[in-house]
Design an enzyme around this catalytic site. Structure first.
Site, short mmCIF file in Angstrom:
data_model
loop_
_atom_site.label_atom_id
_atom_site.label_comp_id
_atom_site.label_asym_id
_atom_site.label_seq_id
_atom_site.Cartn_x
_atom_site.Cartn_y
_atom_site.Cartn_z
CG ASP A 109 0.80 -21.83 -22.80
OD1 ASP A 109 1.41 -21.05 -22.04
OD2 ASP A 109 -0.19 -22.50 -22.44
CB CYS A 169 2.23 -23.49 -19.87
SG CYS A 169 1.99 -24.59 -18.46
N GLY A 170 1.02 -21.39 -18.27
CA GLY A 170 0.41 -20.59 -17.22
C GLY A 170 0.83 -21.04 -15.83
CB THR A 171 0.08 -23.94 -13.87
OG1 THR A 171 -0.04 -24.94 -14.90
CG2 THR A 171 -1.28 -23.27 -13.65
N GLY A 172 2.93 -24.02 -15.53
CA GLY A 172 4.08 -24.92 -15.67
C GLY A 172 3.68 -26.38 -15.61
CB ILE A 173 0.71 -28.04 -14.19
CG1 ILE A 173 1.03 -27.50 -12.79
CG2 ILE A 173 0.17 -29.47 -14.08
CD1 ILE A 173 -0.19 -27.28 -11.91
N GLY A 174 0.80 -28.17 -17.21
CA GLY A 174 0.41 -28.85 -18.45
C GLY A 174 1.59 -29.10 -19.36
CG HIS A 193 18.35 -34.51 -4.55
ND1 HIS A 193 17.67 -34.60 -3.36
CD2 HIS A 193 19.63 -34.17 -4.23
CE1 HIS A 193 18.50 -34.33 -2.35
NE2 HIS A 193 19.69 -34.06 -2.86
NE ARG A 207 20.74 -39.55 -0.53
CZ ARG A 207 21.36 -38.38 -0.39
NH1 ARG A 207 22.65 -38.28 -0.65
NH2 ARG A 207 20.68 -37.30 -0.02
CG HIS A 208 20.42 -38.11 -5.44
ND1 HIS A 208 19.23 -38.15 -4.75
CD2 HIS A 208 21.30 -37.47 -4.64
CE1 HIS A 208 19.37 -37.53 -3.59
NE2 HIS A 208 20.62 -37.12 -3.50
C1 RB5 Z 1 -3.60 -21.86 -20.91
O1 RB5 Z 1 -4.69 -21.02 -20.68
C2 RB5 Z 1 -3.25 -22.63 -19.66
O2 RB5 Z 1 -4.18 -23.63 -19.45
C3 RB5 Z 1 -1.86 -23.21 -19.79
O3 RB5 Z 1 -0.94 -22.17 -19.97
C4 RB5 Z 1 -1.33 -24.01 -18.63
O4 RB5 Z 1 -1.48 -23.33 -17.42
C5 RB5 Z 1 -1.74 -25.40 -18.55
O5 RB5 Z 1 -1.26 -26.17 -17.71
#
Ligand code: RB5
Length: 149
Positions: free
Chosen positions: A8, A65-70, A98, A132-133
């Site tokens: 994104d 993405c911004g954090t890689g989390i979403g 792993h 084991r993994h």
């Molecule tokens: C977009 O502004 C931001 O929310 C997205 O890139 C991401 O960090 C979500 O996890």
């Protein structure tokens, strides 16, 4: 090897350096977008990459993405996807070694483009250790089989 990549607007700052590494390694890139100047919803790009990997169109995927989390959370909703958010060389190595992560996720607001390129190399160069993994990764698949349609 074919790798699908998608991002994104928050991850786009990492995309060209990651793609440069893939080109240097002779990897075929399936670029799912987005493009410079975009403002998009990360689940749409997670889905494109995850489906390509899940359906065998790509061998592995990279999502940004911004954090890689979403974008990793969304990718992990697709059966067969093991997307790992990584922030450094150690986690990039371990998710391959792993967890047999088939999707690497990174955040453009968390790490530099230079580090993302190095992490991409490490992730690609590190084989799954097996042993084991294998049983542990198989248990992830068992959870999928229990809860996914
Ligand atoms: C977009 O502004 C931001 O929310 C997205 O890139 C991401 O960090 C979500 O996890």
């Amino acid at each position: 090897m074919k790798i699908a990549i998608g991002c994104d607007h928050g991850g786009i700052v990492l995309k060209s350096s990651v793609e440069q590494v893939l080109r240097e390694k002779g990897v075929e890139i399936i670029d799912m977008g987005c493009v410079e100047g975009c403002s998009v919803d990360y689940p749409d790009y997670a889905l494109k990459v995850a489906e390509a990997v899940s359906q065998g169109v790509a061998d592995k995927g990279i999502v940004l993405c911004g954090t890689g989390i979403g974008i990793s959370i969304a990718a992990n909703k697709v059966k067969g996807i093991r997307a790992a958010v990584c922030h450094d060389l150690f986690t990039a190595q371990m998710c391959a070694q792993h967890n047999d992560a088939n999707v690497l996720s990174m955040g453009g607001r968390v790490i530099s483009a230079e580090l993302a390129a190095k992490m991409t190399k490490v992730w690609l160069d590190t084989p799954f250790e097996g042993g084991r993994h294998t049983g542990r990764v198989d248990k992830i698949t068992q959870i999928e089989n229990k809860y996914f349609k």
